[in-house]
Design an enzyme around this catalytic site. Structure first.
Site, short mmCIF file in Angstrom:
data_model
loop_
_atom_site.label_atom_id
_atom_site.label_comp_id
_atom_site.label_asym_id
_atom_site.label_seq_id
_atom_site.Cartn_x
_atom_site.Cartn_y
_atom_site.Cartn_z
CE LYS A 17 0.76 1.18 4.57
NZ LYS A 17 1.40 2.36 5.09
CG ASP A 144 -0.84 0.06 8.11
OD1 ASP A 144 -1.67 0.98 8.18
OD2 ASP A 144 0.38 0.24 7.91
O1 C5P Z 1 0.27 -1.34 14.69
P1 C5P Z 1 1.65 -1.29 14.18
O2 C5P Z 1 2.45 -2.51 14.52
O3 C5P Z 1 1.73 -0.91 12.75
O4 C5P Z 1 2.31 -0.07 14.95
C1 C5P Z 1 3.67 0.00 15.27
C2 C5P Z 1 3.88 1.14 16.26
O5 C5P Z 1 3.61 2.40 15.63
C3 C5P Z 1 2.99 1.13 17.49
O6 C5P Z 1 3.54 0.34 18.50
C4 C5P Z 1 2.96 2.60 17.87
O7 C5P Z 1 4.15 2.96 18.54
C5 C5P Z 1 3.00 3.30 16.52
N1 C5P Z 1 1.65 3.63 16.03
C6 C5P Z 1 0.96 4.69 16.59
N2 C5P Z 1 -0.30 4.99 16.13
C7 C5P Z 1 -0.85 4.27 15.13
C8 C5P Z 1 -0.16 3.20 14.54
C9 C5P Z 1 1.09 2.89 15.01
O8 C5P Z 1 1.46 5.36 17.48
N3 C5P Z 1 -2.08 4.60 14.71
#
Ligand code: C5P
Length: 285
Positions: A17, A144
């Protein structure tokens, strides 16, 4: 007794994406950020295969297999275990992952793979799972993953749990550029956003309209990897570029062009002068 699976081997593409824009509108008490984004898909894909087996295992192949580990923590194995736990069965499956999507790139590669595994195993294990449960399992794997499950361009909000598919189909000619640096999503969010964006209405998915939006994580990412400024400038100076922007938390940047010929010329020009950069012409849809 569950009926025996009819199929023993399945395969699917897992497209990368881009975030055509990504606005950070606030922060939750648990540290996650509230986002507003238009997520759309590209022609760059991983491929995921599943086959019934006696245990859970993973084979990694392709140009970006190096750097990934076929271990516990791999999101693909986590996805298989999570779905099996929900179904009350053992995750007896062999997964093969062909990695074509760069890692730590803001292209959602890991999330795309996890979503592909959820889809394939639902079919392989003949599970009857509601859309709400499916999306909840996806969100536990990563912010995501829900939009990756839908596989359609969508406006995403909350921390990623609200997914509103775009109705009007579109295809924007584009070039993706990754200068070969890795950016960790938590590190970019930790670096911080100077000012939150105000909530905005969902725009038409038209290049000139999207040009007025932005990615609030760009400044933080440039601080961590200054080469991104050069990537964005080089993309912006290509003939026919409507706008250039970073995807997700980087490091991949992209530009949208007036037409495919100009996107093709830009991809060739950048690949010729920056031989170490990963450059792909693509449609964004
Ligand atoms: O959910 P994902 O593994 O993609 O997120 C990785 C990190 O990115 C989370 O632990 C957080 O620190 C940050 N994040 C965030 N807000 C989001 C998505 C991700 O702060 N909406």
């Amino acid at each position: 007794m569950k009926p025996r699976p009819k199929t023993s081997h399945l395969r699917i593409s897992a497209p990368a994406k881009v975030n055509l824009y990504l606005h950070v509108t606030g922060k939750r008490p648990d540290g996650y950020h509230l986002l507003e984004s238009l997520v759309a898909f590209t022609d760059v894909c991983d491929t995921v295969e599943v086959a019934t087996a006696d245990t859970l295992s993973l084979t990694l192949k392709g140009p970006y297999a190096v750097g990934l580990q076929a271990e516990e923590e791999n999101i693909v194995l986590k996805a298989a275990r999570k779905l099996a736990t929900w179904a009350g069965i053992e995750p007896h499956v062999h997964i093969t992952l062909h990695k074509e999507i760069p890692l730590g790139a803001g292209l959602g590669g890991g999330s795309a793979d996890a979503a592909a595994v959820l889809k394939l195993l639902t079919q392989l294990w003949q599970l009857n799972i509601s859309q709400d449960t499916f999306m909840a399992i996806a969100l536990e794997l990563g912010a995501d993953v829900p939009v990756m499950l839908t596989g359609k361009a969508a406006f995403v909000s909350g921390i990623g749990e609200h997914v509103e598919p775009v109705i009007q189909p579109f295809r924007l000619p584009a070039v993706l550029v990754n200068p070969g640096v890795f950016l960790s999503t938590p590190a970019v969010f930790k670096q911080g956003v100077a000012r939150f964006s105000p909530p905005m209405p969902t725009p038409e998915p038209i290049a000139q309209v999207l040009a007025q939006r932005h990615n609030d994580l760009e400044t933080a990412a440039i601080t961590l990897q200054p080469v991104l400024r050069e990537v964005l400038e080089i993309l912006a100076m290509q003939p026919g570029c409507v706008f250039s922007r970073m995807s997700g938390s980087g490091a991949t940047c992209f530009a949208v062009f007036d037409n495919e010929a100009q996107a093709g010329d830009a991809a060739k020009a950048i690949a010729t002068t920056r031989k170490n950069w990963w450059v792909k012409e693509t449609g964004i849809y």
